[in-house]
Design an enzyme around this catalytic site. Structure first.
Site, PDB file in Angstrom:
ATOM      1  N   CYS A 118      -3.188  33.143  10.666  1.00 53.52           N
ATOM      2  CA  CYS A 118      -3.069  33.722  12.005  1.00 53.52           C
ATOM      3  C   CYS A 118      -2.758  32.668  13.056  1.00 53.52           C
ATOM      4  CB  CYS A 118      -4.354  34.454  12.355  1.00 53.52           C
ATOM      5  SG  CYS A 118      -4.727  35.708  11.135  1.00 53.52           S
ATOM      6  N   TYR A 155       0.639  13.898   1.180  1.00 53.17           N
ATOM      7  CA  TYR A 155       0.116  14.503   2.401  1.00 53.17           C
ATOM      8  C   TYR A 155       0.234  16.026   2.369  1.00 53.17           C
ATOM      9  CZ  TYR A 155       0.534   9.598   3.504  1.00 53.17           C
ATOM     10  OH  TYR A 155       0.430   8.240   3.450  1.00 53.17           O
ATOM     11  N   GLU A 202       0.827  -1.209   0.000  1.00 53.14           N
ATOM     12  CA  GLU A 202       0.000   0.000   0.000  1.00 53.14           C
ATOM     13  C   GLU A 202       0.864   1.263   0.000  1.00 53.14           C
ATOM     14  OE1 GLU A 202      -3.473  -2.033   2.830  1.00 53.14           O
ATOM     15  OE2 GLU A 202      -1.946  -0.754   3.725  1.00 53.14           O
ATOM     16  N   PRO A 203       1.730   1.429  -0.996  1.00 55.79           N
ATOM     17  CA  PRO A 203       2.620   2.591  -0.977  1.00 55.79           C
ATOM     18  C   PRO A 203       1.884   3.878  -1.331  1.00 55.79           C
ATOM     19  CG  PRO A 203       2.889   1.397  -3.030  1.00 55.79           C
ATOM     20  CD  PRO A 203       1.905   0.608  -2.203  1.00 55.79           C
TER      21      PRO A 203
HETATM   22  C1  LIG Z   1      -1.177   5.822   5.253  1.00 54.73           C
HETATM   23  C2  LIG Z   1      -1.222   4.366   4.999  1.00 54.73           C
HETATM   24  C3  LIG Z   1      -0.496   3.822   3.933  1.00 54.73           C
HETATM   25  C4  LIG Z   1       0.439   4.638   3.061  1.00 54.73           C
HETATM   26  O1  LIG Z   1       1.609   4.984   3.744  1.00 54.73           O
HETATM   27  P1  LIG Z   1       2.842   5.639   2.964  1.00 54.73           P
HETATM   28  O2  LIG Z   1       3.839   5.901   4.002  1.00 54.73           O
HETATM   29  O3  LIG Z   1       2.355   6.886   2.338  1.00 54.73           O
HETATM   30  O4  LIG Z   1       3.334   4.647   1.987  1.00 54.73           O
HETATM   31  C5  LIG Z   1      -0.643   2.479   3.679  1.00 54.73           C
HETATM   32  N1  LIG Z   1      -1.439   1.696   4.432  1.00 54.73           N
HETATM   33  C6  LIG Z   1      -2.149   2.187   5.475  1.00 54.73           C
HETATM   34  C7  LIG Z   1      -3.030   1.281   6.234  1.00 54.73           C
HETATM   35  C8  LIG Z   1      -2.059   3.531   5.792  1.00 54.73           C
HETATM   36  O5  LIG Z   1      -2.739   4.012   6.833  1.00 54.73           O
END
Ligand SMILES: *Cc1c(COP(=O)(O)O)cnc(C)c1O
Length: 430
Positions: free
Chosen positions: A355, A384, A273-274
């Site tokens: 502010c 992000y 999940e990158p």
């Molecule tokens: C945020 C998140 C990611 C992605 O993380 P990166 O550091 O952006 O690769 C993958 N899996 C889960 C469950 C997340 O919460």
């Protein structure tokens, strides 16, 4: 490697001068590089190719539809954490079968929608969620595919606010009790507990946490199989770090060397999940200097990109490289080390107009002397950045531009004051 480079003293995104974009679309402005996005996705695809993984781009990182569509076109699936993100992934063209659904607080509505879209996997984070998902699936006459997200209780590895695998955070099932919980769901008629999930935190700049996580995953997969759960998926999440300061990040290959052999040994399908690794260095935030001022013995560069556009410095004390888009003579080549003073640089705080004393993009940063109207590029802002932006101080959100070679197009128009009040105006006189 990214496609934001200085050529003859001017910053380019691929073949387009960033000044030209700022003049066409205004500032603050997010600028993304197609080639860089694709390059980073490719790096992960190639490094892990032996395991034939399902690579699910993390939508929360940067969920712009045009970027999601690009990821989809190049073969990625999606990692979502809300109904809204699921909606985005589907709108970008993804099949439900390439989507994994994470998050500690999935509602009935989210579970129901995800089931009807046939998502590939629910990453489930508590016993209460297993019960709820079982009921929802049962009411639909379905069997939900589940990976148990476990908190492997590893040593701290990154910023406390983004470390998701230390004891005491809200994420995942406790490693000490996950087997007890799993035992209660053996042969559940509406849950197919077929995977194990870990997302260790982010950004991670070493393979060590993955080694430790994998070691624990191997033991757990064997134990879960022993209970009768047909574990066939290992989801190792995201977290791969990127270059924020200089060249501190590891190549995808380094992570693959740790993860791929374990997946092979376990005979599992790999899910990744990158997010940051793909989007982070694919985007910059461009701001224009409004004023400079001296106060309390410090110099401030006040420009029009603020904490509502990029909150990472405020929230995580994150370091982003910053340099003028078209530096004056003598500063054409940005420094190797942005943390060290250069010849004739000036130490300044780069701040926005919001502010809050916490509204800064950099503190005590070494920059060339800056003047009203100068453009500044904030690097590594593709992950992000826009996705965590807000309308605080009633500031319309920035426009987003996607560059592809010599071409560029708006992929999100700049918000207007009308946009800011649109959801309230109808209620004004009730
Ligand atoms: C945020 C998140 C990611 C992605 O993380 P990166 O550091 O952006 O690769 C993958 N899996 C889960 C469950 C997340 O919460």
């Amino acid at each position: 490697m990214d496609h934001f480079q200085y050529k003859a003293g001017k910053l380019f995104c691929e073949d387009v001068a960033v000044r030209e974009l700022a003049e066409t679309y205004g500032t603050p402005l997010y600028v993304y590089s197609t080639a860089t996005l694709v390059h980073h996705l490719n790096q992960i695809q190639e490094a892990f190719s032996e395991a034939d993984p399902l690579i699910c781009y993390s939508v929360k990182t940067n969920g712009n539809l045009s970027i999601l569509k690009l990821m989809h076109q190049y073969g990625a699936g999606f990692d979502v954490t809300s109904n809204g993100e699921l909606h985005r992934a589907l709108a970008a063209g993804s099949a439900g079968q390439k989507i994994v659904f994470a998050g500690v607080g999935k509602t009935d509505l989210e579970q129901r929608r995800a089931l009807s879209e046939n998502v590939f996997l629910f990453n489930v984070e508590s016993e209460a969620e297993l019960v709820a998902l079982g009921e929802v699936a049962g009411s639909m006459g379905r069997k939900a595919p589940v990976a148990l997200r476990v908190n492997p209780d590893l040593p701290p590895k990154t910023h406390a606010k983004t470390d998701t695998s230390v004891k005491g955070v809200k994420f995942g099932l406790d490693i000490d009790t996950v087997l007890e919980v799993a035992q209660r769901f053996v042969n559940h008629p509406h849950l197919d507990i077929c995977g194990l999930h870990m997302h260790l935190g982010s950004p991670i700049l070493s393979v060590e946490p993955y080694k430790q996580g994998i070691a624990k995953a191997k033991t757990l997969v064997a134990a879960l199989r022993g209970q009768g759960h047909p574990i066939r998926i290992l989801n190792m999440g995201g977290g791969f770090g990127i270059h924020y300061r200089k060249k501190e990040a590891l190549p995808a290959q380094a992570f693959a060397e740790v993860i791929v052999p374990a997946v092979r040994e376990l005979g599992c399908k790999l899910v990744l999940e990158p997010g940051r690794f793909i989007a982070g260095n694919s985007g910059i935030l461009v701001g224009r200097v409004i004023y400079t001022k001296e106060s309390g013995g410090k110099l401030f560069v006040i420009q029009d990109a603020a904490m509502n556009d990029l909150i990472r410095p405020t929230l995580y004390d994150s370091f982003h490289r910053i340099w003028p888009v078209e530096p004056q003579a003598g500063f054409e080549v940005p420094p190797e080390d942005f943390e060290q003073p250069g010849e004739n640089t000036v130490s300044v705080d780069v701040v926005g107009p919001v502010c809050e004393s916490g509204d800064f993009l950099a503190k005590q940063r070494h920059l060339p002397p800056m003047h009203q109207g100068d453009l500044l590029a904030v690097f590594s802002a593709g992950a992000y950045g826009m996705s965590m932006s807000s309308n605080y101080n009633s500031r319309p959100r920035a426009a987003e531009i996607l560059v592809d070679g010599t071409k560029h197009r708006e992929i999100r128009r700049r918000e207007t004051c009308e946009d800011l009040i649109a959801n309230e105006i109808g209620f004004l006189n009730q």
